[in-house]
Design an enzyme around this catalytic site. Structure first.
Site, PDB file in Angstrom:
ATOM      1  N   HIS A 289       5.323  41.642  -2.333  1.00 34.70           N
ATOM      2  CA  HIS A 289       5.765  41.205  -0.975  1.00 34.70           C
ATOM      3  C   HIS A 289       5.418  39.625  -0.844  1.00 34.70           C
ATOM      4  CE1 HIS A 289       6.610  45.089   0.472  1.00 34.70           C
ATOM      5  NE2 HIS A 289       5.738  45.529  -0.263  1.00 34.70           N
TER       6      HIS A 289
ATOM      7  N   TYR B 203       7.738  33.689   5.658  1.00 33.21           N
ATOM      8  CA  TYR B 203       8.285  33.479   4.022  1.00 33.21           C
ATOM      9  C   TYR B 203       8.293  32.381   3.337  1.00 33.21           C
ATOM     10  CZ  TYR B 203       9.606  38.408   5.805  1.00 33.21           C
ATOM     11  OH  TYR B 203       9.612  39.431   6.464  1.00 33.21           O
TER      12      TYR B 203
END
Length: 151
Positions: A102, A25
């Protein structure tokens, strides 16, 4: 004139950005994402309502509250992408443009992440471009609204 409001909604564990799996991430925090969204929205003449929750019911309530209040929704449903038919139903019910975001490319990850119920309610999906996906989603939303004749 008040700028059009875009709800930027974030699901579970996104409050852990910057510390949770930075190899997946990145190192940006949720505060960094909010700052990027605020800056991008201002440049586009939009206002944002930026929120994060770990609760499915709360996320659904926020989606429902967008009807009559916001002109579009940008949502990173996180883990609820793959599990929440109720969230998909709520997004369909509000009858607003929805862009799903996302940070990671869910299609290059575990098989169970490849299915997103939210995608079935989304106008478009942005995945795998890190937090810049949020800025791209805001730009895309501005164009969608312009095409629809929204202020």
């Amino acid at each position: 004139m008040t700028p059009p409001l875009i709800a930027v909604l974030n699901g579970p564990n996104l409050n852990m950005l910057g510390t949770r799996q930075p190899e997946v991430y990145g190192s940006a925090t949720l505060d960094d994402v909010e700052a990027l969204c605020a800056e991008t929205a201002e440049a586009l003449g939009l206002a944002i309502d930026f929120r994060q929750t770990n609760g499915e019911g709360e996320l659904i309530t926020w989606v429902q509250e967008c009807r009559g209040r916001a002109v579009g929704i940008i949502i990173n449903p996180a883990g609820y992408s793959h599990t929440s038919i109720a969230l998909m139903d709520a997004l369909k019910a509000v009858d607003l443009p929805v862009i799903e975001v996302h940070i990671s490319n869910i299609h290059r990850r575990e098989e169970f992440r490849h299915l997103s119920y939210v995608s079935k309610a989304a106008t478009g999906v942005i995945a795998g471009l890190g937090i810049q996906g949020y800025a791209l989603a805001l730009r895309a939303m501005a164009e969608l609204l312009e095409e629809e004749g929204e202020p």
